[in-house]
Structure formats: C-alpha cells, structure tokens
Design an enzyme around this catalytic site. Structure first.
Site, PDB file in Angstrom:
ATOM      1  N   GLY A  11     -54.675   4.583 -33.289  1.00  0.00           N
ATOM      2  CA  GLY A  11     -55.964   4.691 -33.974  1.00  0.00           C
ATOM      3  C   GLY A  11     -55.944   4.002 -35.328  1.00  0.00           C
ATOM      4  O   GLY A  11     -54.948   3.386 -35.713  1.00  0.00           O
ATOM      5  N   GLY A  37     -58.105   5.389 -29.274  1.00  0.00           N
ATOM      6  CA  GLY A  37     -57.191   4.412 -29.888  1.00  0.00           C
ATOM      7  C   GLY A  37     -57.131   3.133 -29.064  1.00  0.00           C
ATOM      8  O   GLY A  37     -57.613   3.089 -27.931  1.00  0.00           O
ATOM      9  N   ASP A  57     -50.913  12.570 -23.915  1.00  0.00           N
ATOM     10  CA  ASP A  57     -51.952  13.412 -24.507  1.00  0.00           C
ATOM     11  C   ASP A  57     -51.281  14.643 -25.116  1.00  0.00           C
ATOM     12  O   ASP A  57     -50.716  15.467 -24.385  1.00  0.00           O
ATOM     13  CB  ASP A  57     -52.934  13.821 -23.393  1.00  0.00           C
ATOM     14  CG  ASP A  57     -54.048  14.708 -23.911  1.00  0.00           C
ATOM     15  OD1 ASP A  57     -53.977  15.164 -25.072  1.00  0.00           O
ATOM     16  OD2 ASP A  57     -54.997  14.949 -23.137  1.00  0.00           O
ATOM     17  N   VAL A  58     -51.355  14.774 -26.442  1.00  0.00           N
ATOM     18  CA  VAL A  58     -50.623  15.862 -27.112  1.00  0.00           C
ATOM     19  C   VAL A  58     -51.204  17.249 -26.825  1.00  0.00           C
ATOM     20  O   VAL A  58     -50.603  18.260 -27.198  1.00  0.00           O
ATOM     21  CB  VAL A  58     -50.529  15.656 -28.652  1.00  0.00           C
ATOM     22  CG1 VAL A  58     -49.738  14.409 -28.978  1.00  0.00           C
ATOM     23  CG2 VAL A  58     -51.903  15.624 -29.303  1.00  0.00           C
ATOM     24  N   LYS A  92     -59.558  20.367 -28.058  1.00  0.00           N
ATOM     25  CA  LYS A  92     -58.209  20.576 -27.540  1.00  0.00           C
ATOM     26  C   LYS A  92     -57.138  19.906 -28.409  1.00  0.00           C
ATOM     27  O   LYS A  92     -56.087  20.488 -28.666  1.00  0.00           O
ATOM     28  CB  LYS A  92     -58.105  20.068 -26.099  1.00  0.00           C
ATOM     29  CG  LYS A  92     -58.697  21.062 -25.105  1.00  0.00           C
ATOM     30  CD  LYS A  92     -58.895  20.472 -23.747  1.00  0.00           C
ATOM     31  CE  LYS A  92     -57.638  20.466 -22.922  1.00  0.00           C
ATOM     32  NZ  LYS A  92     -57.901  19.977 -21.550  1.00  0.00           N
ATOM     33  N   LYS A 106     -40.807  23.045 -34.823  1.00  0.00           N
ATOM     34  CA  LYS A 106     -39.916  24.215 -34.939  1.00  0.00           C
ATOM     35  C   LYS A 106     -38.618  23.960 -34.174  1.00  0.00           C
ATOM     36  O   LYS A 106     -37.523  24.184 -34.680  1.00  0.00           O
ATOM     37  CB  LYS A 106     -40.662  25.431 -34.383  1.00  0.00           C
ATOM     38  CG  LYS A 106     -39.929  26.726 -34.480  1.00  0.00           C
ATOM     39  CD  LYS A 106     -40.911  27.879 -34.283  1.00  0.00           C
ATOM     40  CE  LYS A 106     -40.192  29.170 -33.950  1.00  0.00           C
ATOM     41  NZ  LYS A 106     -39.919  29.340 -32.515  1.00  0.00           N
ATOM     42  N   TYR A 146     -65.355  19.435 -34.030  1.00  0.00           N
ATOM     43  CA  TYR A 146     -64.368  18.776 -34.891  1.00  0.00           C
ATOM     44  C   TYR A 146     -63.994  19.696 -36.049  1.00  0.00           C
ATOM     45  O   TYR A 146     -62.821  19.977 -36.293  1.00  0.00           O
ATOM     46  CB  TYR A 146     -64.971  17.474 -35.406  1.00  0.00           C
ATOM     47  CG  TYR A 146     -64.037  16.616 -36.232  1.00  0.00           C
ATOM     48  CD1 TYR A 146     -62.914  16.024 -35.675  1.00  0.00           C
ATOM     49  CD2 TYR A 146     -64.318  16.361 -37.573  1.00  0.00           C
ATOM     50  CE1 TYR A 146     -62.080  15.203 -36.439  1.00  0.00           C
ATOM     51  CE2 TYR A 146     -63.495  15.543 -38.336  1.00  0.00           C
ATOM     52  CZ  TYR A 146     -62.372  14.965 -37.764  1.00  0.00           C
ATOM     53  OH  TYR A 146     -61.562  14.161 -38.521  1.00  0.00           O
ATOM     54  N   THR A 176     -62.638   7.361 -45.081  1.00  0.00           N
ATOM     55  CA  THR A 176     -61.701   6.275 -45.336  1.00  0.00           C
ATOM     56  C   THR A 176     -62.105   5.061 -44.510  1.00  0.00           C
ATOM     57  O   THR A 176     -62.601   5.214 -43.391  1.00  0.00           O
ATOM     58  CB  THR A 176     -60.267   6.741 -44.984  1.00  0.00           C
ATOM     59  OG1 THR A 176     -59.949   7.879 -45.795  1.00  0.00           O
ATOM     60  CG2 THR A 176     -59.229   5.659 -45.225  1.00  0.00           C
ATOM     61  N   ARG A 187     -69.386   5.036 -37.246  1.00  0.00           N
ATOM     62  CA  ARG A 187     -69.240   5.363 -38.668  1.00  0.00           C
ATOM     63  C   ARG A 187     -69.891   4.284 -39.511  1.00  0.00           C
ATOM     64  O   ARG A 187     -70.033   3.129 -39.112  1.00  0.00           O
ATOM     65  CB  ARG A 187     -67.778   5.569 -39.035  1.00  0.00           C
ATOM     66  CG  ARG A 187     -67.385   7.003 -38.728  1.00  0.00           C
ATOM     67  CD  ARG A 187     -65.978   7.287 -39.052  1.00  0.00           C
ATOM     68  NE  ARG A 187     -65.096   6.534 -38.195  1.00  0.00           N
ATOM     69  CZ  ARG A 187     -63.774   6.670 -38.187  1.00  0.00           C
ATOM     70  NH1 ARG A 187     -63.219   7.520 -38.996  1.00  0.00           N
ATOM     71  NH2 ARG A 187     -63.038   5.954 -37.381  1.00  0.00           N
TER      72      ARG A 187
HETATM   73  N1  UDP Z   1     -75.028   6.648 -41.426  1.00  0.00           N
HETATM   74  C1  UDP Z   1     -76.155   5.852 -41.535  1.00  0.00           C
HETATM   75  N2  UDP Z   1     -76.316   4.817 -40.642  1.00  0.00           N
HETATM   76  C2  UDP Z   1     -75.406   4.530 -39.674  1.00  0.00           C
HETATM   77  C3  UDP Z   1     -74.244   5.330 -39.571  1.00  0.00           C
HETATM   78  C4  UDP Z   1     -74.080   6.394 -40.459  1.00  0.00           C
HETATM   79  O1  UDP Z   1     -77.015   6.072 -42.408  1.00  0.00           O
HETATM   80  O2  UDP Z   1     -75.637   3.569 -38.888  1.00  0.00           O
HETATM   81  C5  UDP Z   1     -74.840   7.758 -42.388  1.00  0.00           C
HETATM   82  C6  UDP Z   1     -74.539   9.121 -41.728  1.00  0.00           C
HETATM   83  O3  UDP Z   1     -75.739   9.772 -41.377  1.00  0.00           O
HETATM   84  C7  UDP Z   1     -73.807   9.829 -42.858  1.00  0.00           C
HETATM   85  C8  UDP Z   1     -73.070   8.687 -43.586  1.00  0.00           C
HETATM   86  O4  UDP Z   1     -73.706   7.482 -43.182  1.00  0.00           O
HETATM   87  O5  UDP Z   1     -74.698  10.435 -43.745  1.00  0.00           O
HETATM   88  C9  UDP Z   1     -71.606   8.606 -43.248  1.00  0.00           C
HETATM   89  O6  UDP Z   1     -71.481   8.631 -41.860  1.00  0.00           O
HETATM   90  P1  UDP Z   1     -70.093   8.520 -41.110  1.00  0.00           P
HETATM   91  O7  UDP Z   1     -70.354   8.760 -39.656  1.00  0.00           O
HETATM   92  O8  UDP Z   1     -69.429   7.255 -41.499  1.00  0.00           O
HETATM   93  O9  UDP Z   1     -69.177   9.683 -41.700  1.00  0.00           O
HETATM   94  P2  UDP Z   1     -69.407  11.263 -41.898  1.00  0.00           P
HETATM   95  O10 UDP Z   1     -70.853  11.626 -41.675  1.00  0.00           O
HETATM   96  O11 UDP Z   1     -68.505  11.892 -40.920  1.00  0.00           O
HETATM   97  O12 UDP Z   1     -69.022  11.445 -43.309  1.00  0.00           O
END
Ligand code: UDP
Length: 323
Positions: A11, A37, A57-58, A92, A106, A146, A176, A187
C-alpha cells in the site's frame, strides 16, 4: 541483522515504510493480501536479498518462521470509498488482523507498532485534537467500520501491553499524501490532481468549508520511525498542523496544475468530519519530531509523480473508480 514485518506492504504507507527500513539496513518481510495494495509499489524491492514478500491476509492466522524484532501493522483499506466497498474486510483487518499480529508479537517477543488514525476522533468537538480527546464517532455510520476497528485496535493493543507486558506503540496518522497513492481511492489529493490531469472539473464536497491538515509522506515515515524507536506506549498524533479548507485546497491545486477547469460542488458524504487538525505537542516533546515539508512543496512532488503515470493508468483508474 534486525528483522521487521510490515503488513500492508504494497500500500501507500506500507511501501514507503518498506523503503525506509531497507534503507536503515533491516531485513524486511512485506505482507499484503493485495485487495487495495499494488505490487508495483514494491516491485523494486523484489531483487533485494533483504526483502521477502508474503501474499497473505492478516485476518487469518499469521505464521512467520525465524526471529522477528519488530512488527508494523499497516494493513487496512484507508479511504472512505474503500471501506464503503469492503466494509467487512475493513472491520476484520483492524480487529482480527490486529489480534493475530499481537499474538505473533507475543510469540516472537517482538515490538509491535499499530497504525491508528485521526478517525478515532470522528467529527471532533475539540480543536485541534490532542491525544487525550476521546472522540465523537458514530459506530453505525459508513465510516464506523474503519473508525471503530481502529478504536478496537488501540484498545486491544493497550490490553496486550498491560496484561502481557507486550512492547507496543500506537501512531494516530492524520491525512497523509505522496507518491503511490491510488488515483482511484477517492481521497482528495489524488482525486483533485487526477481531475486536473484529465481536464475535468474539481469536485468539492459540501461547500468546501470543512478543513484538513495534510502531511507529506516523508514526514509521516520519519514520525513513525521515531515512535517505533522510542519507549513511549501511549498513542501519538503524527500529522502536519497546517490546516486548510477543502475549497482553498482545490484552488491551490488549480493554481499548481494550471488547469483551466472550474470547481463544482457535490453533496457532502455522511459523517464527513467538519474540521481536523492535529495537536502535535506530544510528538514534538517525546520524539523531537515535527513536519518539515510545506504543503506547496510536497504537492509539487506529488503532481510530478501523477504526471509521470501513463494515460492508461490515469484513465483506467478513473474508470475503476466510477464503476
Ligand atoms: N473531498 C472533496 N472532493 C473529492 C474528494 C474528497 O471535496 O473529490 C473532501 C472530503 O469530503 C473530505 C476531504 O476532502 O472533506 C478529505 O477527504 P479524504 O477522503 O481525502 O480524507 P478524509 O475525509 O478521510 O479525511
């Protein structure tokens, strides 16, 4: 020579950690089930004698022969798009996967560091978030799979520490970014840069007033490395406190990429936290760590990385995301 097991090795974070531990002279065992990944993130390590890869798969029993000094548990889907698609695996890997790796630690008398997240704070009512804040998480919302798995991860890790005297570390990772992020993981960094590169409008969710604080990968890896080598067992935030609204961030990406596309607004996903900024007093005091790379600098590097991908990768990833 010290031996380290890194789960989630193929990943984004895991592959950069593999690079760091190889560079530090460790023998590295990478493990991944390759659901999210991608082997191309670590294929440069395959010729090395000090690297081995286990496709596993862990969430199922983990066996490693020989000695083990350190375990870094970084296996998990890590974006809202991913955990909506594979909620059960997300639960999981954070729960059963963590249990298996604590058992392995351990058995081997190894030190284990688990990757927790700023998501344990949920939609925070305290700002900025310090490690003593208990959080504001919906257990049954879409992000619950999550967030709650990671909260369980922290809880069982502390139980192994207190009950079995296991040598444990917990890092709470804030947003990050860097090379090897998946273009289709939804993201915001790969989403906006991918849109700019394909000549599409940038999709801001909600009115864009929600905030995030973005950490460059090299800073993140340095913080994790220092935490592992420290003797501190309570959770530590690793993140860049430089906070921005998502709307400002979209404008920065438009400027950086020189795209002539505009910003369009889409509905805010459920339980999307309104604000997020780490309080890194603890990391500063205990690890002597703070971020070094400014967002503008880091984003330039990441933009070059995404630009270097082939058109096929740019569009294929996009099609996968939409399907
Ligand atoms: N976001 C957005 N447009 C996109 C993707 C994400 O405005 O195309 C926004 C999302 O709603 C969030 C922020 O960007 O408020 C960060 O999203 P991300 O999924 O990167 O991380 P997380 O929400 O887990 O912090």
């Amino acid at each position: 020579m010290k031996r380290v097991l890194i789960t989630g090795a193929a990943g984004f974070l895991g592959s950069h950690l593999c690079d760091r531990f190889i560079a530090e002279g460790f023998n590295v065992i990478g493990m991944d089930n390759l659901i999210t990944g991608d082997l191309k993130n670590i294929e440069h390590l395959f010729p090395l004698e000090r690297f081995e890869f286990h496709h596993h798969d862990v969430s199922k029993f983990v066996h490693i022969s020989g000695n083990l000094d350190y375990i870094l548990h970084f296996a998990s889907p890590a974006s809202p798009i991913d955990y909506l698609k594979i909620p059960i695996q997300t639960l999981k890997v954070g729960s059963l996967g963590t249990l298996n790796l604590l058992g392995l630690a351990k058995e081997k008398s190894a030190r284990i560091l688990v990757a927790s997240t700023s998501e344990v704070y949920g939609d925070p009512l305290v700002h900025p978030q310090n490690e003593d804040y208990y959080g504001n998480v919906s257990p049954i919302g879409p992000r619950g799979v999550y967030d709650e798995a990671k909260r369980f991860m922290e809880s069982i890790t502390m139980a192994y520490h207190r009950h079995h005297g296991l040598d444990t570390r917990i890092v709470r990772i804030f947003n990050t970014y860097g090379s090897r992020m998946r273009l289709n993981d939804g993201r915001v960094v790969p989403a906006f840069i991918g849109q700019a590169l394909r000549g599409e409008d940038l999709t801001v969710f909600g009115d864009g007033s929600q905030t995030r604080s973005f950490t460059y990968i090299d800073d993140q890896v340095e913080g994790i490395y220092r935490l592992l080598m420290s003797d501190y067992v309570e959770p530590i935030n690793i993140g860049n406190p430089d906070e921005t609204t998502i709307l400002e961030f979209a404008e920065e990406i438009i400027k950086l990429t020189g795209t002539d596309q505009k910003i369009i607004f889409k509905p805010l996903p459920k339980d999307d936290p309104l604000q997020r900024q780490p309080d890194i007093t603890r990391a500063r005091e205990i690890l002597g760590w703070e971020p070094k790379v400014h967002r503008f600098e880091g984003l330039k590097i990441v933009y070059e990385y995404f630009k270097s991908l082939s058109q096929d990768e740019l569009y294929q990833a996009h099609r996968d995301f939409q399907s």
